[in-house]
Design a protein around this motif. Structure first.
Motif, PDB file in Angstrom:
ATOM      1  N   UNK A  10       0.815  -1.210   0.000  1.00  0.00           N
ATOM      2  CA  UNK A  10       0.000   0.000   0.000  1.00  0.00           C
ATOM      3  C   UNK A  10       0.847   1.257   0.000  1.00  0.00           C
ATOM      4  N   UNK A  11       1.978   1.231   0.721  1.00  0.00           N
ATOM      5  CA  UNK A  11       2.874   2.376   0.728  1.00  0.00           C
ATOM      6  C   UNK A  11       3.503   2.634  -0.624  1.00  0.00           C
ATOM      7  N   UNK A  12       3.839   1.559  -1.346  1.00  0.00           N
ATOM      8  CA  UNK A  12       4.404   1.731  -2.687  1.00  0.00           C
ATOM      9  C   UNK A  12       3.411   2.413  -3.612  1.00  0.00           C
ATOM     10  N   UNK A  13       2.152   1.951  -3.552  1.00  0.00           N
ATOM     11  CA  UNK A  13       1.131   2.565  -4.406  1.00  0.00           C
ATOM     12  C   UNK A  13       0.911   4.019  -4.001  1.00  0.00           C
ATOM     13  N   UNK A  14       0.806   4.273  -2.691  1.00  0.00           N
ATOM     14  CA  UNK A  14       0.588   5.638  -2.215  1.00  0.00           C
ATOM     15  C   UNK A  14       1.770   6.535  -2.574  1.00  0.00           C
ATOM     16  N   UNK A  15       2.985   6.033  -2.438  1.00  0.00           N
ATOM     17  CA  UNK A  15       4.158   6.818  -2.796  1.00  0.00           C
ATOM     18  C   UNK A  15       4.195   7.155  -4.269  1.00  0.00           C
ATOM     19  N   UNK A  16       3.796   6.182  -5.113  1.00  0.00           N
ATOM     20  CA  UNK A  16       3.760   6.462  -6.553  1.00  0.00           C
ATOM     21  C   UNK A  16       2.745   7.547  -6.876  1.00  0.00           C
ATOM     22  N   UNK A  17       1.549   7.440  -6.263  1.00  0.00           N
ATOM     23  CA  UNK A  17       0.518   8.458  -6.495  1.00  0.00           C
ATOM     24  C   UNK A  17       0.986   9.813  -5.987  1.00  0.00           C
ATOM     25  N   UNK A  18       1.572   9.837  -4.795  1.00  0.00           N
ATOM     26  CA  UNK A  18       2.040  11.089  -4.208  1.00  0.00           C
ATOM     27  C   UNK A  18       3.108  11.737  -5.082  1.00  0.00           C
ATOM     28  N   UNK A  19       4.056  10.952  -5.574  1.00  0.00           N
ATOM     29  CA  UNK A  19       5.116  11.508  -6.410  1.00  0.00           C
ATOM     30  C   UNK A  19       4.557  12.075  -7.697  1.00  0.00           C
ATOM     31  N   UNK A  20       3.620  11.348  -8.318  1.00  0.00           N
ATOM     32  CA  UNK A  20       3.037  11.838  -9.564  1.00  0.00           C
ATOM     33  C   UNK A  20       2.270  13.135  -9.337  1.00  0.00           C
ATOM     34  N   UNK A  21       1.503  13.209  -8.246  1.00  0.00           N
ATOM     35  CA  UNK A  21       0.710  14.406  -7.967  1.00  0.00           C
ATOM     36  C   UNK A  21       1.615  15.595  -7.676  1.00  0.00           C
ATOM     37  N   UNK A  22       2.631  15.404  -6.831  1.00  0.00           N
ATOM     38  CA  UNK A  22       3.506  16.509  -6.458  1.00  0.00           C
ATOM     39  C   UNK A  22       4.315  16.980  -7.658  1.00  0.00           C
ATOM     40  N   UNK A  23       4.815  16.044  -8.450  1.00  0.00           N
ATOM     41  CA  UNK A  23       5.575  16.441  -9.638  1.00  0.00           C
ATOM     42  C   UNK A  23       4.709  17.232 -10.591  1.00  0.00           C
ATOM     43  N   UNK A  24       3.433  16.907 -10.667  1.00  0.00           N
ATOM     44  CA  UNK A  24       2.517  17.623 -11.560  1.00  0.00           C
ATOM     45  C   UNK A  24       2.163  18.995 -11.016  1.00  0.00           C
ATOM     46  N   UNK A  25       1.977  19.076  -9.689  1.00  0.00           N
ATOM     47  CA  UNK A  25       1.496  20.325  -9.096  1.00  0.00           C
ATOM     48  C   UNK A  25       2.619  21.314  -8.835  1.00  0.00           C
ATOM     49  N   UNK A  26       3.696  20.854  -8.207  1.00  0.00           N
ATOM     50  CA  UNK A  26       4.759  21.760  -7.817  1.00  0.00           C
ATOM     51  C   UNK A  26       5.748  21.872  -8.965  1.00  0.00           C
ATOM     52  N   UNK A  27       5.612  22.948  -9.743  1.00  0.00           N
ATOM     53  CA  UNK A  27       6.387  23.085 -10.973  1.00  0.00           C
ATOM     54  C   UNK A  27       7.699  23.805 -10.733  1.00  0.00           C
ATOM     55  N   UNK A  28       8.362  23.535  -9.604  1.00  0.00           N
ATOM     56  CA  UNK A  28       9.670  24.097  -9.348  1.00  0.00           C
ATOM     57  C   UNK A  28      10.640  22.962  -9.100  1.00  0.00           C
ATOM     58  N   UNK A  29      11.879  23.194  -9.512  1.00  0.00           N
ATOM     59  CA  UNK A  29      12.873  22.148  -9.376  1.00  0.00           C
ATOM     60  C   UNK A  29      13.570  22.211  -8.031  1.00  0.00           C
ATOM     61  N   UNK A  30      14.797  21.679  -7.985  1.00  0.00           N
ATOM     62  CA  UNK A  30      15.528  21.657  -6.719  1.00  0.00           C
ATOM     63  C   UNK A  30      15.952  23.053  -6.312  1.00  0.00           C
TER      64      UNK A  30
END
Length: 995
Positions: A923-943
């Motif tokens: 469940x954590x793997x699935x949640x982490x994948x969803x979280x990463x995809x959402x954050x990468x899409x929303x937060x459009x700033x790099x490091x």
């Protein structure tokens, strides 16, 4: 109980450190942003222009006012200059300027630097490329070259061809020269913005003080003026605040992790708390009294832990301030010990108390006969919040910095996703384990018993599953987002420098060269690049269109990402490639040519004739042949050394300068400018003079056309060109050889916006200087290395040929892209062969991006967060084992009394906890994948601080994720084995015996 307090303390400490680290990075971002300002924008300048006719306008009084103004803003002046208005002196037009510390402004080319200027003898230096003044009383002792454009702007200004510059040492002495006593003058004082030591907390005060200083100066004297990067300070503050809020985002995720760990620990107290509550109720206590007791217990755990954690955060802040040379007092006052910081600590404690209380006391609510817990409502709320955030859209750097509403909501999205994922996976535990128990083989009673126990009596295990989802999800998110940021830094560097090195003609005025930058690096397999900003009026855009010319066969060599365009780079290069390689063509000048000779016959008004020559090195030269008057004459122009073997690209006819002035004056008076030059001109066959005598140029005038209309001129023979001319100030005539690009548009790749406005396959007119070029859009690309929309990309040869037809020299390859090993930059600078160049290394750009303080902090926190999350997950499993052995001891003793061996009991316990751990990890793997995809899409700033170009693209480092999960599995197995090794090893109690 102490474990729950530990989680609250760690959450408090993590938030305090994130708060302080964000402020430190914000201050560092301010300093870096000021250092990255353009060289002409890093200083605050005070200037005064006037005659110095009164005592208040003398240098001493003006100097005092300027320095007092700098002191009021905390600035330290470091330069003072004086420039006199152009003056007639010794029969010459001269411009005298002076500076304190001349060696800091100029590079000595020959002779020596002057001594301080005195009224009796003022030594000067000449400027390279300009004839010396040779004025009595101002001896020239050396020749210098300006160090930068700022030097040219401040001490030389715009010089006409008749004005000779003189530069002296010392403002005070030059101010007392009798020859310039009645001349207008300009004093300038400057102070570097960095000298005020601006921070994120003082930036607004500095901006306000500079505005007030400008007002006070102009009130004191109308001649005063103050210029500085006041407007740019807003952008600096914006970038800095992005850094601050970004680090809070990352630190907040760690705080969420610790809070959830505290909830897991509180769940272990649930059974004891409920038992104590039931006993109190039997003795007559009311529900509100037991609830109050539970709240007091939660507060007794959380409040001291939060205070302790916040105190640890203060100590960490002190260490951070010492390591980063940040004033500790100011840092504490504005972060952890500020009113906002203490309010955050109080809010965190209140939230933690509420969560612990709900964990120990909350009961399901019955809705239509079905139990609905508060966690279900929390999951629904979290999903709604995520849906709203997705509907709102991206968070770019400006939104993160300015928006206190939408941006703040989006910063909470990771927590919402994690909460929703943990609750949903926890709710699925019962059905999944019941199904697994039915499918399990009957020959494995320990496995079936473990699955059945987990399905029917979830207890603390469900909280364990939820925490594993949180910890593994955050670990996967941290590892994947870290690899995404690192990959984004590499993509950013490759986007800025498409090969290994970029060589551009330096912005500072350098000595001319016989070679263009592209031609200078042809032997090093360099890719010549033409870059221009052009107008496209038909598109109705508010900005210019970037035009990039690159050899079509070199497009496939660029570092490319799949989301740049639907077609591959090689395919894009094939589409813009002309049928055959193009370059401007025309009559070739014989080798050894020293001068161009052109016989002309005029019937009509006088015209000025010039010729355009393209050198073998890719540069362009304009040869002023002179005025052609009524009758027959022979025009002549000296050829520069680079023009030998060059190509004659055409002839230009213009009005004489006197006629142009008269026409311009008539137009300025509102009248219609008269036609001053009209008639017919015939050109004979050109020739060149060499040391061996005159040699003809192989020019076939039958192939020549009018440059604008591409129509053929009247030509009685191949050696004679005749044309009627009608010239005004606005209109000249240009005749040139016919080019392969005539009559057809050049093929280009356009960005989406340009392609949408012009239509794919449409023809787009572009104005490149005085040239008009038609471009046909044959492909589109959302992105292209080094470019931002709007842009078009064309074959370099086709672009140069099309532009050179109307404006020779308006499209020159002043840039080159080169592949090479590390350490090649110095060699490339030496190989420029006279061209003043700036070399940019892709590796250096990538290193600079990774050295950004925010980038380092973000990546380091993400790496530490991923490791810490997995460590806490193992600790949580150990906690659950201890709770299992305590709360389920009676059931295990019954099984042991019925004959189940201790080894089977241990196996059943390990299978039960292990199966829950596996389910939680999945469940954590699935949640982490969803979280990463959402954050990468929303937060459009790099490091770093700015929005990355190209935008971030999700990148999963499978090797890191696999190694991390493998280490977690090994640690979990070892921890379970160690925790259960001594379980069930005592004697089995007799019936009725209490152990």
């Amino acid at each position: 109980m102490w474990i729950a307090g530990l989680g609250a303390a760690l959450a408090s400490c993590a938030l305090a450190v994130a708060f302080a680290a964000g402020a430190v990075v914000e201050n560092r971002a301010v300093a870096d942003a000021i250092d990255e300002l353009p060289p002409g924008s890093r200083d605050v300048e005070i200037s005064w222009i006037g005659l110095a006719a009164s005592p208040s306008e003398r240098l001493g009084e003006l100097d005092r006012r300027a320095r007092d103004t700098f002191d009021s803003a905390g600035l330290q002046p470091d330069a003072r200059t004086l420039v006199y208005r152009d003056t007639r002196l010794g029969g010459r037009n001269v411009r005298l300027s002076a500076a304190d510390g001349l060696g800091g402004w100029f590079v000595l080319r020959s002779g020596r630097l002057p001594r301080p200027c005195e009224p009796g003898r003022c030594e000067t230096v000449a400027v390279a490329g300009r004839p010396p003044a040779d004025v009595p009383g101002f001896p020239v002792v050396g020749v210098v070259a300006p160090r930068s454009r700022a030097t040219e702007r401040r001490l030389l200004g715009t010089l006409s061809g008749r004005v000779r510059p003189m530069v002296a040492e010392g403002v005070a002495g030059a101010d007392r020269l009798p020859a310039f006593a009645s001349a207008f003058r300009s004093y300038t004082w400057s102070a570097p913005l960095r000298s005020a030591r601006p921070t994120a907390w003082t930036l607004a005060d500095l901006e306000r003080e500079l505005t007030l200083a400008r007002t006070r100066l102009q009130a004191a004297s109308v001649g005063f003026g103050l210029t500085g990067p006041v407007d740019l300070l807003d952008e600096v503050a914006l970038d800095a605040h992005v850094a601050y809020r970004r680090l809070l985002l990352v630190g907040g995720e760690c705080a969420v992790l610790f809070l959830v760990f505290a909830i897991v620990a509180a769940a272990s107290l649930r059974s004891g708390a409920l038992s104590a509550s039931r006993r109190l109720r039997r003795f007559g206590a009311r529900r509100w009294q037991t609830d109050l007791l539970a709240a007091a217990e939660a507060a007794a755990i959380v409040v001291p832990a939060t205070v302790l954690g916040w105190a640890a955060g203060v100590l960490a802040t002190a260490a951070l301030a010492s390591a980063t040379d940040t004033p500790l007092g100011a840092l504490l006052e504005r972060t952890v010990l500020s009113a906002t910081g203490l309010a955050v600590a109080g809010g965190l404690a209140a939230v933690a108390v509420l969560l612990l209380f709900l964990t120990m006391r909350a009961q399901p609510v019955s809705v239509r006969g079905r139990g609905v817990a508060l966690v279900d409502a929390a999951a629904v709320f979290a999903l709604l919040a995520v849906g709203i955030a997705l509907a709102v859209g991206e968070t770019d750097a400006e939104t993160l910095a300015r928006d206190r509403g939408t941006g703040a909501v989006l910063l909470l999205v990771p927590g919402f996703v994690i909460v929703a994922g943990a609750i949903l996976v926890g709710r699925l535990t019962g059905p999944v384990f019941r199904l697994a128990e039915r499918l399990a083989p009957r020959a494995r009673p320990s496995l079936r018993l473990a699955l059945l126990s987990a399905a029917r009596n979830p207890g603390t295990q469900l909280v364990t599953v939820g925490f594993l989802v949180v910890s593994v999800g955050l670990a996967v998110f941290a590892a994947t987002y870290r690899s995404t940021l690192v990959e984004g830094e590499e993509a950013e560097a490759s986007y800025a420098v498409p090969l290994d090195y970029t060589v551009r003609k330096a912005a500072t005025g350098g000595v001319g060269s016989e070679l263009s930058v592209g031609a200078a690096y042809a032997s090093r397999d360099g890719v010549p690049v033409i870059r221009r900003g052009v107008e496209a009026p038909s598109l109705d855009l508010s900005e210019t269109v970037a035009v990039l010319g690159i050899p079509a066969d070199a497009v496939g060599r660029l570092r490319w990402r799949d989301d740049f365009a639907d077609a591959s780079p090689s395919e894009l290069g094939r589409r813009i490639a002309p049928a055959e390689p193009l370059s401007p063509v025309g009559p070739r000048l014989p080798p050894g040519a020293e001068a161009l000779v052109l016989p002309v016959t005029v019937r009509g008004d006088t015209v000025v004739v010039s010729a355009n020559v393209r050198t073998e090195g890719g540069t362009y030269a304009v040869l002023e042949l002179g005025e052609a008057r009524e009758g027959r004459s022979v025009l002549r122009a000296e050829l520069p050394d680079s023009a030998g073997r060059g190509t004659l690209l055409g002839l230009t006819l213009e009005m004489p300068s006197a006629a142009s002035v008269s026409s311009a004056h008539a137009a300025g008076e509102g009248g219609v400018p008269a036609v001053f030059s009209v008639g017919t001109i015939s050109f004979g066959r050109p020739s060149v003079s060499t040391t061996a005598g005159r040699r003809p140029v192989a020019a076939d005038y039958r192939q020549w056309v009018l440059a604008t209309e591409s129509s053929r001129a009247a030509s009685p023979s191949r050696e004679t060109l005749r044309v009627r001319y009608l010239l005004t100030q606005e209109r000249g005539f240009r005749l040139r050889p016919r080019q392969a690009s005539d009559g057809r548009p050049i093929a280009v790749v356009a960005c989406d916006e340009v392609a949408d406005r012009a239509g794919e396959g449409g023809v787009l007119p572009l104005s490149i200087g005085p040239a008009r070029v038609n471009a046909k859009i044959v492909a589109r690309a959302s992105l292209f290395p080094t470019l931002r929309c709007p842009f078009v990309v064309a074959d370099a040869g086709a672009l140069e040929t099309a532009v050179a037809s109307a404006a020779p020299g308006a499209a020159v390859a002043d840039e080159a892209w080169i592949s090479g090993p590390p350490g090649l930059a110095e060699g490339l600078e030496r190989a420029a062969r006279g061209v003043s160049v700036a070399v940019t290394s892709r590796r250096a750009v990538e290193a600079e991006l990774r050295d950004d303080p925010l980038a380092r902090g973000t990546v380091a926190v993400l790496a530490a967060g991923s490791v810490l999350a997995l460590v806490l997950a193992v600790l949580a499993v150990l906690l659950v084992v201890s709770v299992e052995l305590r709360d389920e001891l009676g059931d295990y003793l019954d099984l042991e009394a019925q004959g189940m061996a201790p080894v089977s009991l241990r196996r059943q316990l390990m299978l039960r906890i292990g199966s829950l751990a596996v389910f939680g990890v999945l469940g954590g793997l699935v949640t982490g994948a969803v979280l990463t995809a959402v954050i990468t899409e929303l937060v459009a700033v790099g490091a770093g601080r700015a929005e990355p170009m190209p935008p971030l693209q999700l990148h999963v480092s499978w090797l890191q994720v696999t190694i991390g999960l493998a280490c977690f599995a090994v640690a979990l197995a070892v921890a379970l084995g160690a925790a259960t090794r001594r379980a069930f090893t005592g004697a089995v109690p007799a019936k009725g015996e209490v152990r």
